[in-house]
Design a protein around this motif. Structure first.
Motif, short mmCIF file in Angstrom:
data_model
loop_
_atom_site.label_atom_id
_atom_site.label_comp_id
_atom_site.label_asym_id
_atom_site.label_seq_id
_atom_site.Cartn_x
_atom_site.Cartn_y
_atom_site.Cartn_z
N LEU A 298 0.83 -1.20 0.00
CA LEU A 298 0.00 0.00 0.00
C LEU A 298 0.87 1.26 0.00
O LEU A 298 0.62 2.20 -0.76
CB LEU A 298 -0.93 0.01 1.22
CG LEU A 298 -2.11 -0.94 1.19
CD1 LEU A 298 -2.72 -1.07 2.59
CD2 LEU A 298 -3.17 -0.46 0.21
N MET A 299 1.88 1.28 0.85
CA MET A 299 2.75 2.45 0.93
C MET A 299 3.55 2.64 -0.36
O MET A 299 3.76 3.76 -0.81
CB MET A 299 3.68 2.34 2.14
CG MET A 299 2.94 2.55 3.46
SD MET A 299 4.00 2.60 4.93
CE MET A 299 4.28 0.84 5.17
N ALA A 300 3.96 1.52 -0.97
CA ALA A 300 4.68 1.61 -2.24
C ALA A 300 3.77 2.17 -3.33
O ALA A 300 4.17 3.04 -4.11
CB ALA A 300 5.22 0.23 -2.64
N ALA A 301 2.53 1.67 -3.39
CA ALA A 301 1.59 2.11 -4.42
C ALA A 301 1.13 3.54 -4.21
O ALA A 301 0.80 4.25 -5.17
CB ALA A 301 0.38 1.18 -4.44
N ALA A 302 1.09 3.99 -2.94
CA ALA A 302 0.61 5.34 -2.64
C ALA A 302 1.65 6.41 -2.93
O ALA A 302 1.33 7.60 -2.96
CB ALA A 302 0.19 5.42 -1.17
N GLY A 303 2.88 6.00 -3.19
CA GLY A 303 3.95 6.96 -3.42
C GLY A 303 3.85 7.66 -4.76
O GLY A 303 3.07 7.27 -5.63
#
Length: 216
Positions: free
Chosen positions: A135-140
């Motif tokens: 999620l954090m990778a995709a939200a970047g």
């Protein structure tokens, strides 16, 4: 002091991205779709399902499979919707749940349901941690490829000191099926909004969804 984050707004692409999910709900309303004695979709409805969700070019469909056992993508999609509480087996039928019929009437409610259910339980620590990293990778920022997101997730798993079951180090390019619900939902988005959803990435809708899940 930090200011409270803005309430995420459902992106304009969301209704189209959720179109295949909505198709399943509508198809399973009323009489539902027939299941075999083993619990798989009846081969007689497989062409209808493939056409209905628009997955004629999905990898496993291209391999020429005629049953759900061989159409892994279709099978995973159905199981994900059952896991999210939108579909259920009732006798030898696959039917829509009462919750599914409620949220199907309003795209914003369907989006909210997916956001709420995208994270696996924290009790399943490995999948939960991998999902949060994804999620954090995709939200970047930026338009990172799916390969890059997998590498970032695997790097995070190493930082958390995870290893493979046999003790091997987790490498950037290792394929795994962690983050199951989130990965399955975003595949539906990609397949709906891209011509080649098997390999491309629907960056904006995936980012918006990741941010909404992180804030939920």
């Amino acid at each position: 002091m930090f200011a409270a984050p803005a309430v995420p707004v459902m992106p304009f692409e969301a209704p189209r991205a959720m179109g295949s999910i909505l198709w399943w709900i509508n198809a399973c309303d009323g009489a539902g779709l027939p299941l075999t004695a083993a619990g798989y979709l009846s081969p007689s409805v497989i062409p209808e399902v493939i056409a209905g969700i628009g997955w004629e070019h999905e990898d496993f469909v291209q391999f020429g499979g005629k049953t759900e056992v061989h159409l892994h993508g279709i099978h995973d999609f159905r199981l994900m919707l059952m896991d999210l509480g939108l579909l259920k087996a009732q006798g030898k039928k696959l039917v829509a749940t009462a919750a599914a019929l409620r949220v199907a009437k309003d795209p914003a409610k369907l989006w909210a349901h997916l956001v709420k259910r995208a994270r696996n339980s924290a009790r399943d620590k490995v999948v939960y941690d991998a999902t949060m990293l994804a999620l954090m990778a995709a939200a970047g920022p930026g338009d990172a490829t799916r390969k890059t997101l997998v590498a970032r997730t695997n790097k995070g798993m190493r930082l958390l000191e995870y290893v493979h079951h046999d003790g091997r180090r987790i490498e950037d390019g290792d394929f795994n099926r962690l983050g199951d619900r989130y990965d399955a939902i975003t595949k539906e988005f990609r397949m709906a909004v891209l011509e080649n959803g098997n390999r491309g990435r629907a960056v904006e809708i995936e980012r918006a969804f990741a941010v909404a899940v992180l804030r939920s």
